[in-house]
Write an enzyme that holds these catalytic residues in place. Structure first.
Site, PDB file in Angstrom:
ATOM      1  CG  ASP A 152      42.777  47.280  33.110  1.00  0.00           C
ATOM      2  OD1 ASP A 152      42.517  46.433  32.239  1.00  0.00           O
ATOM      3  OD2 ASP A 152      43.931  47.489  33.547  1.00  0.00           O
ATOM      4  CD  GLU A 253      42.722  43.504  29.092  1.00  0.00           C
ATOM      5  OE1 GLU A 253      43.057  43.904  30.226  1.00  0.00           O
ATOM      6  OE2 GLU A 253      42.871  44.192  28.067  1.00  0.00           O
ATOM      7  CB  THR A 254      45.193  41.316  34.937  1.00  0.00           C
ATOM      8  OG1 THR A 254      45.088  41.319  36.361  1.00  0.00           O
ATOM      9  CG2 THR A 254      46.495  42.012  34.539  1.00  0.00           C
ATOM     10  CG  ASN A 256      47.704  45.594  33.399  1.00  0.00           C
ATOM     11  OD1 ASN A 256      46.870  46.186  32.718  1.00  0.00           O
ATOM     12  ND2 ASN A 256      48.335  44.512  32.971  1.00  0.00           N
ATOM     13  CG  ASP A 283      46.691  43.172  30.114  1.00  0.00           C
ATOM     14  OD1 ASP A 283      46.633  44.373  29.765  1.00  0.00           O
ATOM     15  OD2 ASP A 283      46.556  42.811  31.298  1.00  0.00           O
ATOM     16  CG  ASP A 399      48.418  31.055  39.881  1.00  0.00           C
ATOM     17  OD1 ASP A 399      49.566  31.181  40.340  1.00  0.00           O
ATOM     18  OD2 ASP A 399      47.393  31.454  40.470  1.00  0.00           O
ATOM     19  CD  GLU A 447      51.976  28.132  41.722  1.00  0.00           C
ATOM     20  OE1 GLU A 447      52.838  28.800  42.310  1.00  0.00           O
ATOM     21  OE2 GLU A 447      50.852  28.583  41.395  1.00  0.00           O
ATOM     22  CG  ASP A 522      55.722  33.343  44.250  1.00  0.00           C
ATOM     23  OD1 ASP A 522      56.112  34.205  45.045  1.00  0.00           O
ATOM     24  OD2 ASP A 522      54.734  32.621  44.449  1.00  0.00           O
TER      25      ASP A 522
END
Length: 766
Positions: A152, A253-254, A256, A283, A399, A447, A522
């Site tokens: 990251d 990948e984010t 974190n 990730d 999303d 969503e 959520d």
């Protein structure tokens, strides 16, 4: 069909990532970095329509070292920059193992200067020019098509995120030695197993977090907890529960790596993962094997484990915004993170204001991805196909998917499902949905909302798309928890329970295009929905603090009576599993998981948000209740209609597959349906038209606080009614849902059954 792209004319077949497609070539320009067939050289290709120079930087380590070589790339047709590097060259640079790489780019706002050196301002004109360009050669850029990235942007040993920023304070800081690098993969032979081909109407979806699924699970080897490998080990459990599809929160990948697990946690942590840094890379944080290629192999191993248990794998994808984020300071147009796409071609990859100086923001988290741009769409479709073909994914939940329906690139936002050029229509054209009866294909689940404009689009998506039915969630919650505060007519309730034909039938879609849910990641968990009157997000670790969160949750603590809270949860689960759409439960809801009334724990990578596998008797009983109802749904095709509940016989006469009743046993008419003062409703489904083992199924729902007598309808010639479950007091213990052959005899037509206040009764005729 052939689809023309900005990178050339797409042809039938598949250029790089797998089996041929029915519509268009995937990654027709072979963007990314890939070895040739003999592993004797690597082809590097990256897109930028506005760059005036791009250099490839090669490294022998992910961090802590300067580059081993920097090589100018060549601009070819269609804005594609390329370079071939041989293994002999790599060896001469001192690179003999894993190849790490990144790019530096120059453009109109920062032209190349031969006097430029890393950390200098040579050539700079401005941080952002009138056309929205944000080139900065001091920032090493990750490849948008990298199949894995090394780490990251910020880590435990490098926490200074300012090195990636532009603006007067940060533009000259060189990020090269610390920045994430692309990893060139050499390929693997890990199987994904055999993909299930089950029709979506027959699925039962379980939404979970890869890390949270097993991080608390003492039955899993400690080193595997919270990893893809650990998640795969839960496949037998989910299969035993009856789950047919697992839907993971984002696994691309984010940021974190810096998530902590101590009382000093702050709201800056990123547990859910909705800030994507790279759309191709699994990730690394969730991988037990973190060597080069390890996350890819381990993800595929997990997918195979689920496939071997007959379970589809869906992933939550975030193509409406990226982890590069938005402006650092209000009104400051210069200071932005530059990780990758922004530094390669900002106006191509991001939707901007009309003056090109700021992002256009329908997401609330930094600005919209430019989903109306063909090249930006290419990246979406190419990455989806990669996860489908290479990594074995069966479907995707999108999303804030309304952003994918945007018809405007810059200076505006407008959702239009009829626009053939929007990303929504292109996705389903190039990645065909699974046919109604099952077979090969992809589940596309939206969503169906974003922020502002005409972005609330429940029921408004084009053919080929299923949707999270937010109206279903709201109606069920309001009917259960807001009597006297919100008026819900029996007709509105009936529409939701029967598959929401008013939302999906008008454009040719079916009940299974409605994903019925009462809770999601959520918001409140199922237990908290019926145990909390309001959110409590400011509490101490591990249950908080978290900012944000919806204030209007349609929740109620049932007067603080624990047994009534459990009954309400049984009602919610029962109504969802007996409805006409596709049910989705949240991981842990089957065992009354609680987060202590926090309804927005996006930042809590903690024991509170990880699923608990140590259950008390109440939790075990509720898990048995859920398991029993899941089995009942799977055993009765009448609950999983391919079409809305209506049909005609050979003479064109309407035959009622479902009939609604008032408690007194008479048919519910329009007067009853339209009166919000009525809070009890029953329905009978004729099983004979579905080949169901039950000639009829009867459900009675009493929304009143006091008991109501229901007069039972006709069960069929020579048939009687038998009780499968009743959510009232008798169902508090184990065995609340009767197994086939063990149902309780009730009686025949006109038998009067008293359903307790706020209770659900389920009968079958046999």
């Amino acid at each position: 069909m052939k689809v023309r792209r900005a990178l050339g004319v797409a042809m039938l077949g598949c250029a790089l990532f797998g089996s041929p497609l029915a519509h268009a070539a995937i990654n027709a320009s072979s963007l990314g970095a890939a070895y040739d067939a003999t592993k004797s050289s690597i082809n590097f290709k990256v897109y930028s329509s506005r760059a005036t120079r791009i250099d490839l930087y090669l490294y022998s380590a992910a961090t802590g070292q300067q580059e081993k070589a920097s090589l100018p790339m060549t601009l070819g047709s269609g804005g594609v920059w390329s370079l071939n590097v041989t293994s002999t060259q790599l060896a001469s640079y001192g690179i003999t193992g894993t190849v790490y790489y990144g790019y530096r780019a120059w453009g109109p706002n920062w032209p190349f200067s031969p006097t430029w050196t890393k950390g200098s301002a040579a050539g700079l004109i401005t941080d952002v020019d009138a056309n929205g360009n944000r080139f900065n050669p001091n920032k090493l850029l990750t490849d948008p098509y990298a199949l894995e990235i090394s780490h990251d942007p910020t880590t435990a040993t490098m926490s200074n995120g300012t090195i990636y920023a532009s603006g007067s304070l940060y533009r000259n800081i060189d990020s090269g030695s610390s920045a994430p690098k692309g990893i060139v993969l050499q390929g693997d032979t890990q199987s994904i197993g055999t993909k299930p081909t089950r029709a979506f109407k027959d699925d039962i979806v379980y939404e979970a977090h890869v890390r949270g699924l097993t991080k608390n699970d003492s039955s899993i080897t400690a080193a595997y907890r919270g990893t893809y490998k650990g998640a795969g080990l839960k496949a037998p459990y989910l299969a035993s529960l009856g789950v047919t599809a697992v839907e993971f929160l984002p696994v691309q990948e984010t940021q974190n790596d810096t998530n902590d697990a101590d009382p000093n946690s702050d709201t800056g942590d990123n547990y859910w993962g909705y800030m994507t840094l790279n759309y191709f890379s699994p990730d690394r944080h969730y991988s037990y094997d973190q060597t080069a290629g390890g996350p890819t192999r381990e993800f595929k191993e997990m997918v195979k484990a689920f496939h071997d248990n007959g379970i589809k794998v869906y992933i939550d994808v975030v193509y409406n915004h990226t982890g590069e984020g938005g402006q650092w300071n209000a009104g400051d147009k210069t200071t932005y993170n530059i990780y990758g796409m922004r530094g390669l071609d900002n106006p191509t990859y991001y939707s901007l204001t009309s003056d090109y100086q700021y992002p256009w923001d329908n997401t609330g988290v930094g600005g919209n991805y430019n989903t109306r741009n063909t090249v930006a769409q290419n990246l979406i479709v190419d990455s989806l196909a990669y996860w489908r073909d290479k990594l074995g994914v069966d479907g995707f939940r999108y999303d804030l998917a309304s952003v994918l329906g945007n018809t405007c690139q810059h200076g505006c936002y407008n959702f239009d499902k009829m626009d053939s050029g929007n990303a929504l229509n292109r996705i389903v054209a190039e990645l065909p949905p699974r046919p109604a009866g099952g077979g090969s294909g992809v589940e596309h689940i939206a969503e169906p909302w974003a922020i502002g404009g005409n972005s609330y689009q429940v029921g408004g998506f084009p053919t080929g798309w299923a949707e999270w039915n937010g109206m279903y969630r709201d109606v069920i919650r309001q009917h259960q928890n807001k009597m006297g505060q919100v008026s819900v007519t029996p007709g509105t309730l009936a529409s939701r329970l029967a598959g929401s034909s008013d939302l999906y039938g008008d454009d040719g879609r079916k009940p299974w295009h409605s994903v019925d849910f009462i809770t999601a990641h959520d918001g409140f968990t199922l237990k908290d929905l019926y145990s909390c009157n309001s959110k409590n997000n400011s509490q101490a670790w591990p249950y908080g603090p978290s900012d944000g969160g919806e204030d209007n949750n349609n929740s109620w603590d049932q007067g603080g009576v624990a047994s009534d809270q459990r009954k309400a949860a049984r009602n919610g689960m029962a109504l969802m599993l007996l409805s006409g759409g596709v049910p989705m439960m949240v991981g842990g809801d089957e065992a009354l998981r609680s987060i202590n009334c926090n309804n927005n724990p996006y930042n809590l990578d903690s024991t509170a948000t990880w699923q608990s596998w140590s259950w008390g008797s109440d939790q075990s009983n509720f898990q048995s209740f859920t398991k029993g109802l899941v089995a009942f749904r799977k055993a009765h095709p009448a609950l999983r209609p391919a079409n809305f509940y209506a049909s005609t016989d050979g003479n064109g006469n309407v035959m009622e597959q479902l009939r609604w009743f008032k408690p007194d046993g008479t048919v519910a008419d329009s007067t009853y349906f339209n009166d919000g003062n009525n809070h009890a409703l029953a329905w009978r489904i004729d099983g004979s038209e579905f080949g169901d083992s039950a000639s009829a199924i009867y459900v009675a729902y009493n929304g009143w606080s006091g008991s109501v007598n229901f007069t039972l309808p006709w069960p069929g010639n020579g048939k009687s009614w038998y009780r499968v479950t009743d959510t009232c007091t008798w169902a508090e213990g184990a065995g609340q849902v009767r197994t086939p052959g063990a149902e309780d005899f009730i009686g025949g037509e006109n038998y009067v059954y008293g359903v307790c206040g706020r209770g659900v009764l389920l009968l079958i005729a046999k």
